[in-house]
Design a protein around this motif. Sequence first.
Motif, short mmCIF file in Angstrom:
data_model
loop_
_atom_site.label_atom_id
_atom_site.label_comp_id
_atom_site.label_asym_id
_atom_site.label_seq_id
_atom_site.Cartn_x
_atom_site.Cartn_y
_atom_site.Cartn_z
N TYR A 63 0.85 -1.20 0.00
CA TYR A 63 0.00 0.00 0.00
C TYR A 63 0.88 1.24 0.00
CZ TYR A 63 -3.40 3.40 1.83
OH TYR A 63 -4.21 4.51 2.02
N SER B 10 -2.61 11.06 4.15
CA SER B 10 -3.59 12.14 4.41
C SER B 10 -3.00 13.15 5.40
CB SER B 10 -4.87 11.56 5.01
OG SER B 10 -5.46 10.64 4.13
N ASP C 267 -5.05 4.66 14.11
CA ASP C 267 -5.23 3.58 13.14
C ASP C 267 -5.19 2.25 13.88
OD1 ASP C 267 -5.01 3.58 9.83
OD2 ASP C 267 -4.55 1.63 10.75
N MET D 184 -10.92 3.07 15.72
CA MET D 184 -11.62 4.35 15.74
C MET D 184 -13.10 4.20 16.12
SD MET D 184 -11.47 5.24 11.73
CE MET D 184 -12.97 5.44 10.84
C1 LIG Z 1 -7.49 3.08 2.67
S1 LIG Z 1 -6.54 3.30 4.11
C2 LIG Z 1 -6.53 5.03 4.19
C3 LIG Z 1 -5.40 5.56 5.02
C4 LIG Z 1 -5.09 7.03 4.99
N1 LIG Z 1 -6.21 7.87 4.69
C5 LIG Z 1 -3.94 7.33 4.05
O1 LIG Z 1 -3.69 8.48 3.85
O2 LIG Z 1 -3.29 6.43 3.56
C6 LIG Z 1 -7.67 2.84 5.40
C7 LIG Z 1 -7.02 2.85 6.80
O3 LIG Z 1 -8.06 2.68 7.76
C8 LIG Z 1 -7.55 1.87 8.80
N2 LIG Z 1 -8.67 1.29 9.54
C9 LIG Z 1 -9.58 0.39 9.11
N3 LIG Z 1 -10.46 0.12 10.12
C10 LIG Z 1 -10.10 0.89 11.16
C11 LIG Z 1 -10.61 1.05 12.49
N4 LIG Z 1 -11.69 0.37 12.91
N5 LIG Z 1 -9.98 1.91 13.32
C12 LIG Z 1 -8.89 2.60 12.90
N6 LIG Z 1 -8.35 2.49 11.66
C13 LIG Z 1 -8.95 1.64 10.80
C14 LIG Z 1 -6.71 0.82 8.07
O4 LIG Z 1 -5.79 0.18 8.93
C15 LIG Z 1 -6.03 1.70 7.01
O5 LIG Z 1 -4.81 2.21 7.47
#
Ligand SMILES: C[S@@+](CC[C@H](N)C(=O)[O-])C[C@H]1O[C@@H](n2cnc3c(N)ncnc32)[C@H](O)[C@@H]1O
Length: 209
Positions: free
Chosen positions: A23, A73, A89, A109
Amino acid sequence: MSKKRSSKVPTQDSFRGENAADYTSARWMERIQKASTRRALDLLVDERIGGAIDDDDTRDGIVLDAGCGNGFSTEMILERGFKVVVGIDISPDMLALRHLPNPVILADMGRLPFRNGTFFVVISISAMNFLSQELDDPTKARMIYDRFAKQLNEIMVPGGRGVIEFYPKTPSELEIITKTFGSRAGFQGFLVIDKPGTRKEQKFLIFRK
Ligand SMILES: C[S@@+](CC[C@H](N)C(=O)[O-])C[C@H]1O[C@@H](n2cnc3c(N)ncnc32)[C@H](O)[C@@H]1O
């Protein structure tokens, strides 16, 4: 996750182990995450949620990046002039790949570990939908989003603003989320759909406490 653009729907596994490294090194993913965040930051000053932000608030207001991953982000939020950005995260592997010095917390979260009235801004890009990804039951999804929005409302300062970009699984999930952030959780919120009906359609919630 392959470095080539994947058409598979991401799951929690997409952010663990080698997938987290893939990723982070995928240029297309970096481009998309950063572009989505820039758009979210533009929407943060939408007239419907208060318009321009004071310099004082940009300097002193704390920003939460919910689902911050490896920090694509967060980097954009810092570039926009916000000084203090806290990330959260659930994936230790994504957090380990960060290259930024801002504080981050390894946590779900769905259970935000913050004091009430902490944040002026909440930004979340392509992460919130993972809260309900495993669920088929709309009642449970509604409970999850109600709880999430209520917690966000509690940890934000009065007048605080948020933008969440997300991918609802179904039209009924979209309706649940829109109503929750529209007013049920105590926000004034609006749904913004970019490029509707195209492959590039994106959904953003914009809201103010
Ligand atoms: C598509 S990525 C987006 C990450 C970020 N916006 C970036 O700039 O790369 C989705 C992120 O959400 C996190 N995630 C998924 N479920 C989550 C949760 N319940 N609590 C916290 N983070 C979560 C994943 O681990 C992942 O890092």
